[in-house]
Motif scaffolding. Structure first.
Motif, PDB file in Angstrom:
ATOM      1  N   LYS A  58      -8.606   7.195  -5.307  1.00 57.55           N
ATOM      2  CA  LYS A  58      -8.099   5.826  -5.613  1.00 57.55           C
ATOM      3  C   LYS A  58      -7.709   5.900  -7.225  1.00 57.55           C
ATOM      4  O   LYS A  58      -6.818   5.269  -7.715  1.00 57.55           O
ATOM      5  CB  LYS A  58      -9.036   4.616  -5.405  1.00 57.55           C
ATOM      6  CG  LYS A  58      -9.057   4.415  -4.051  1.00 57.55           C
ATOM      7  CD  LYS A  58     -10.404   3.347  -3.763  1.00 57.55           C
ATOM      8  CE  LYS A  58     -10.433   2.731  -2.283  1.00 57.55           C
ATOM      9  NZ  LYS A  58     -11.539   1.879  -2.073  1.00 57.55           N
ATOM     10  N   PRO A 105      -4.218   4.090  -1.725  1.00 57.35           N
ATOM     11  CA  PRO A 105      -4.205   2.820  -2.197  1.00 57.35           C
ATOM     12  C   PRO A 105      -5.516   2.585  -2.468  1.00 57.35           C
ATOM     13  O   PRO A 105      -6.440   2.874  -2.122  1.00 57.35           O
ATOM     14  CB  PRO A 105      -3.485   1.827  -0.761  1.00 57.35           C
ATOM     15  CG  PRO A 105      -2.972   2.769  -0.068  1.00 57.35           C
ATOM     16  CD  PRO A 105      -3.534   4.154  -0.236  1.00 57.35           C
ATOM     17  N   ALA A 106      -5.617   1.171  -3.533  1.00 60.62           N
ATOM     18  CA  ALA A 106      -6.997   0.894  -3.899  1.00 60.62           C
ATOM     19  C   ALA A 106      -7.728   0.114  -2.892  1.00 60.62           C
ATOM     20  O   ALA A 106      -8.902   0.240  -2.838  1.00 60.62           O
ATOM     21  CB  ALA A 106      -6.810   0.071  -5.012  1.00 60.62           C
ATOM     22  N   ASP A 107      -7.235  -0.399  -1.851  1.00 61.05           N
ATOM     23  CA  ASP A 107      -7.645  -1.416  -0.682  1.00 61.05           C
ATOM     24  C   ASP A 107      -7.395  -0.329   0.635  1.00 61.05           C
ATOM     25  O   ASP A 107      -6.333  -0.388   1.073  1.00 61.05           O
ATOM     26  CB  ASP A 107      -7.009  -2.629  -0.726  1.00 61.05           C
ATOM     27  CG  ASP A 107      -5.574  -2.666  -0.810  1.00 61.05           C
ATOM     28  OD1 ASP A 107      -4.872  -1.612  -1.093  1.00 61.05           O
ATOM     29  OD2 ASP A 107      -5.038  -3.680  -0.056  1.00 61.05           O
ATOM     30  N   LEU A 108      -8.638  -0.102   1.086  1.00 60.72           N
ATOM     31  CA  LEU A 108      -8.546   0.399   2.258  1.00 60.72           C
ATOM     32  C   LEU A 108      -9.008  -0.218   3.527  1.00 60.72           C
ATOM     33  O   LEU A 108     -10.274  -0.580   3.364  1.00 60.72           O
ATOM     34  CB  LEU A 108      -9.447   1.984   2.234  1.00 60.72           C
ATOM     35  CG  LEU A 108      -8.901   2.991   1.319  1.00 60.72           C
ATOM     36  CD1 LEU A 108      -9.914   4.161   1.435  1.00 60.72           C
ATOM     37  CD2 LEU A 108      -7.349   3.407   1.464  1.00 60.72           C
ATOM     38  N   PRO A 109      -8.344  -0.630   4.360  1.00 59.88           N
ATOM     39  CA  PRO A 109      -9.134  -1.535   5.613  1.00 59.88           C
ATOM     40  C   PRO A 109      -9.919  -0.727   6.468  1.00 59.88           C
ATOM     41  O   PRO A 109     -10.011   0.416   6.571  1.00 59.88           O
ATOM     42  CB  PRO A 109      -7.702  -1.717   6.388  1.00 59.88           C
ATOM     43  CG  PRO A 109      -7.000  -0.696   6.213  1.00 59.88           C
ATOM     44  CD  PRO A 109      -7.113  -0.110   4.875  1.00 59.88           C
ATOM     45  N   GLN A 150       0.617  -1.027  -0.037  1.00 60.81           N
ATOM     46  CA  GLN A 150       0.085   0.059  -0.104  1.00 60.81           C
ATOM     47  C   GLN A 150       0.727   1.180  -0.074  1.00 60.81           C
ATOM     48  O   GLN A 150       0.640   2.281  -0.752  1.00 60.81           O
ATOM     49  CB  GLN A 150      -0.886  -0.123   1.167  1.00 60.81           C
ATOM     50  CG  GLN A 150      -2.116  -0.971   1.239  1.00 60.81           C
ATOM     51  CD  GLN A 150      -2.762  -1.134   2.207  1.00 60.81           C
ATOM     52  OE1 GLN A 150      -2.237  -0.942   3.485  1.00 60.81           O
ATOM     53  NE2 GLN A 150      -4.117  -1.296   2.292  1.00 60.81           N
TER      54      GLN A 150
END
Length: 375
Positions: A234, A240-244, A178
């Motif tokens: 994004k 980052p494309a993936d966010l937690p 990320q």
């Protein structure tokens, strides 16, 4: 029943600063907070050098084992158009993590603390305040943020002039993948204003930690605005494309349009409990710190805890931050009327305007010297 000179409800920056100032002058103080520390606090998380100076903190010392991200540039734009990046030629602010910063300030307080302790009852009797039927003091200070129980005690609530900012944000530690994908730089926070000028979003990197959020002067379609902003960031590779995790919400009042009383007999409000966040930026850490320092000085000089004796605190707040509830002031994050016109789009592409007005004046308040109060 344990007796104190003052009880402070709220152990954030305002409460801990006041407690430390009072205890250093010999006052017997109790600080109460419903949370245990360290704790997560929803906040973009940056402080100016003025805050460190007011708190007598050496940034180099603080940075030992804690996140301290020097900020030298800002990237500012209006959503839907290209951003402008300004280099300030030196460190103008610092990124911090509130879980670390607030715990650090509280650890400097040696006064008794009741953490993880919700305030359930507050009773006024014979000139004293009794909290939870356990602790008593002639002076009660509300430092518990927007929903502080002491503020509620004073009958505080949204008034006809008040502007409540609703915000959602997330902060997380990025994985190596990320971090490589994130184009936002640590020394360059990004501020993106909504096209209707009723709020702004941010992307703020602090080392490997990333904070993303959006705040508006109303909560109408807040989630929709946030989702659109995140999607755009994004797509452009800024985040980052993936966010937690999920985005957490919070609320606060903007100074010029808050209608909360600051003092009454035996009671004072400081920080966000008093609605002191800067009107144009929503930043609340510096006003919280400064209000605590001013409150400490007034308390130590007051003949008693009557509203009359505590009133100089309100006068000092006005002298420092200006008058409140003015129809001439813009509401919330609103900008002056002339800036609402199509010229706003042009101004947000100007290096001079975004640097001198948006960043240095509205967000950094560089024109205001640090507050140093001798107590």
């Amino acid at each position: 029943m344990d007796y104190y000179d003052a009880i402070i409800v709220g152990a954030g920056p305002a409460g801990s600063t006041l407690a430390r100032s009072l205890e250093s002058s010999g006052k017997h103080v109790l600080i109460i907070d419903k949370q245990s520390f360290p704790r997560d606090k929803t906040c973009a998380g940056w402080v100016t050098p003025a805050v460190f100076e007011s708190l007598d903190i050496n940034p180099n010392d603080y940075s030992q084992a804690r996140t301290l991200q020097p900020i030298r540039r800002f990237r500012i734009g209006m959503m839907g158009q290209r951003a402008v990046e300004n280099d300030h030629g030196g460190i103008v602010s610092y990124g911090i993590r509130r879980c670390e910063f607030d715990a650090f300030l509280l650890d400097r307080v040696t006064a008794p603390k009741q953490l993880g302790t919700p305030v359930k009852t507050i009773i006024r009797q014979n000139g004293n305040w009794t909290v939870n039927d356990q602790w008593q003091a002639p002076l009660l200070i509300g430092a518990g943020g927007h929903f502080c129980p002491v503020a509620k005690l004073l009958g505080s609530g949204p008034g006809r002039h008040e502007t409540v900012v609703a915000a959602k944000e997330v902060e997380f530690e990025m994985t190596p993948e990320q971090a490589r994908a994130c184009q936002t730089r640590g020394d360059t926070p990004e501020l993106w204003f909504c096209r209707d000028l009723k709020g702004y979003a941010w992307v703020f990197r602090k080392g490997n930690f990333l904070n993303i959020g959006l705040g508006r002067e109303d909560n109408l379609r807040l989630s929709d605005h946030l989702e659109a902003f995140v999607a755009d960031m994004k797509q452009t590779g800024r985040i980052p494309a993936d966010l937690p995790g999920r985005f957490k919400g919070h609320a606060y009042l903007l100074y010029a349009h808050a209608d909360r009383p600051l003092v009454d007999d035996g009671v004072m409000l400081i920080g966000d409990a008093a609605g002191l966040a800067y009107t144009q930026s929503g930043e609340g850490i510096r006003p919280a710190i400064e209000s605590a320092l001013m409150a400490a000085k007034v308390i130590l000089e007051a003949a008693d805890t009557s509203a009359v004796s505590l009133q100089p605190y309100g006068e000092q707040i006005t002298a420092r931050f200006g008058n409140r509830i003015s129809e001439q002031e813009p509401a919330g994050f609103d900008l002056p009327e002339w800036l609402k016109q199509p010229i706003a789009s042009t101004l947000m592409r100007s290096h001079w305007f975004t640097r001198k007005v948006v960043t240095e004046k509205w967000f950094l308040h560089q024109q205001v010297p640090p507050l140093k109060v001798a107590v």
